[in-house]
Design a protein around this motif. Structure first.
Motif, mmCIF file in Angstrom:
data_model
loop_
_atom_site.group_PDB
_atom_site.id
_atom_site.type_symbol
_atom_site.label_atom_id
_atom_site.label_comp_id
_atom_site.label_asym_id
_atom_site.label_seq_id
_atom_site.Cartn_x
_atom_site.Cartn_y
_atom_site.Cartn_z
ATOM 1 N N LEU A 16 0.830 -1.204 0.000
ATOM 2 C CA LEU A 16 0.000 0.000 0.000
ATOM 3 C C LEU A 16 0.867 1.258 0.000
ATOM 4 O O LEU A 16 0.581 2.222 -0.712
ATOM 5 C CB LEU A 16 -0.950 0.010 1.197
ATOM 6 C CG LEU A 16 -1.983 -1.118 1.224
ATOM 7 C CD1 LEU A 16 -2.846 -1.021 2.472
ATOM 8 C CD2 LEU A 16 -2.855 -1.080 -0.026
ATOM 9 N N GLN A 17 1.930 1.240 0.762
ATOM 10 C CA GLN A 17 2.852 2.371 0.773
ATOM 11 C C GLN A 17 3.560 2.484 -0.577
ATOM 12 O O GLN A 17 3.747 3.589 -1.091
ATOM 13 C CB GLN A 17 3.870 2.242 1.897
ATOM 14 C CG GLN A 17 4.770 3.467 2.004
ATOM 15 C CD GLN A 17 5.637 3.454 3.253
ATOM 16 O OE1 GLN A 17 5.642 2.493 4.012
ATOM 17 N NE2 GLN A 17 6.347 4.522 3.476
ATOM 18 N N ALA A 18 3.935 1.351 -1.167
ATOM 19 C CA ALA A 18 4.603 1.365 -2.474
ATOM 20 C C ALA A 18 3.680 1.946 -3.544
ATOM 21 O O ALA A 18 4.121 2.735 -4.388
ATOM 22 C CB ALA A 18 5.055 -0.036 -2.848
ATOM 23 N N MET A 19 2.405 1.577 -3.509
ATOM 24 C CA MET A 19 1.451 2.112 -4.487
ATOM 25 C C MET A 19 1.311 3.621 -4.319
ATOM 26 O O MET A 19 1.354 4.372 -5.295
ATOM 27 C CB MET A 19 0.087 1.444 -4.345
ATOM 28 C CG MET A 19 -0.924 1.929 -5.388
ATOM 29 S SD MET A 19 -2.475 1.016 -5.356
ATOM 30 C CE MET A 19 -3.311 1.834 -4.018
ATOM 31 N N TYR A 20 1.153 4.072 -3.083
ATOM 32 C CA TYR A 20 1.055 5.509 -2.841
ATOM 33 C C TYR A 20 2.305 6.227 -3.368
ATOM 34 O O TYR A 20 2.210 7.216 -4.097
ATOM 35 C CB TYR A 20 0.862 5.821 -1.351
ATOM 36 C CG TYR A 20 1.023 7.286 -1.087
ATOM 37 C CD1 TYR A 20 -0.030 8.167 -1.345
ATOM 38 C CD2 TYR A 20 2.238 7.818 -0.663
ATOM 39 C CE1 TYR A 20 0.131 9.527 -1.174
ATOM 40 C CE2 TYR A 20 2.398 9.173 -0.489
ATOM 41 C CZ TYR A 20 1.350 10.028 -0.745
ATOM 42 O OH TYR A 20 1.515 11.378 -0.602
ATOM 43 N N SER A 21 3.458 5.734 -3.013
ATOM 44 C CA SER A 21 4.718 6.376 -3.400
ATOM 45 C C SER A 21 4.886 6.416 -4.915
ATOM 46 O O SER A 21 5.391 7.402 -5.463
ATOM 47 C CB SER A 21 5.905 5.653 -2.761
ATOM 48 O OG SER A 21 5.839 5.772 -1.362
ATOM 49 N N GLU A 22 4.481 5.351 -5.584
ATOM 50 C CA GLU A 22 4.574 5.292 -7.044
ATOM 51 C C GLU A 22 3.820 6.448 -7.691
ATOM 52 O O GLU A 22 4.360 7.182 -8.522
ATOM 53 C CB GLU A 22 4.022 3.957 -7.551
ATOM 54 C CG GLU A 22 3.873 3.862 -9.050
ATOM 55 C CD GLU A 22 5.195 3.783 -9.791
ATOM 56 O OE1 GLU A 22 5.229 4.161 -10.979
ATOM 57 O OE2 GLU A 22 6.202 3.357 -9.196
ATOM 58 N N TYR A 23 2.569 6.636 -7.317
ATOM 59 C CA TYR A 23 1.756 7.676 -7.959
ATOM 60 C C TYR A 23 2.067 9.071 -7.432
ATOM 61 O O TYR A 23 2.077 10.029 -8.197
ATOM 62 C CB TYR A 23 0.270 7.341 -7.849
ATOM 63 C CG TYR A 23 -0.080 6.176 -8.735
ATOM 64 C CD1 TYR A 23 -0.092 6.309 -10.117
ATOM 65 C CD2 TYR A 23 -0.346 4.922 -8.198
ATOM 66 C CE1 TYR A 23 -0.380 5.235 -10.946
ATOM 67 C CE2 TYR A 23 -0.639 3.847 -9.014
ATOM 68 C CZ TYR A 23 -0.654 4.007 -10.383
ATOM 69 O OH TYR A 23 -0.935 2.948 -11.201
#
Length: 152
Positions: A16-23
């Motif tokens: 979830l943190q990786a997805m947030y950081s990506e966008y």
């Protein structure tokens, strides 16, 4: 225009943190994630009221306040982009998105919000909403820039 996501709870790594950081990393606008957390074991309205205080203390003065709420207005990605584009055109300095905790927002937060926004009729975990919102912010920026990411 600066974007702020003020959210109850803290990332502790993972997808979830990786997805947030990506966008969030793709955005042309500066964005700040402000995580707030109440450590005391409060219940019900007392908890929501305390979380409201923490969320409001995390956003800049004069910011447009958009509370994510299941009873809020649903928007298409194009409508969302148009709204953000209008804020930018109007010279708005800061737009803050408020994500409540497991029990939702307090009545005070909902009353202070300039807009209530829904990401759909389903309930989403508040940590997941950050990534969904960051993706929609990126999608909105791509729509405004006529980038082919969004396929209408």
């Amino acid at each position: 225009m600066r974007l702020v996501i003020a959210s109850v709870g803290r990332f502790r790594g993972g997808p979830l943190q990786a997805m947030y950081s990506e966008y969030a990393g793709r955005l042309p606008w500066p964005i700040d994630l402000k995580e707030v957390e109440e450590k005391k074991p409060l219940k019900g309205e007392k908890r929501k009221s305390r979380e409201a205080e923490l969320l409001m203390s995390a956003v800049p003065d004069g910011s447009i306040l958009i509370a994510l709420d299941e009873k809020g207005k649903g928007m298409t990605s194009s409508e969302f982009a148009k709204m953000l584009g209008q804020y930018a055109d109007d010279g708005v300095q800061s737009v803050s998105f408020l994500i409540g905790g497991a029990d939702g927002h307090s009545k005070e937060t909902l009353a202070k919000a300039d807009r209530l926004l829904s990401l759909g009729a389903m309930t989403w975990p508040h940590l997941m909403v950050r990534g969904l919102l960051a993706e929609q912010l990126y999608r909105a920026s791509s729509i405004l820039a006529n980038h082919p990411y969004h396929r209408a």
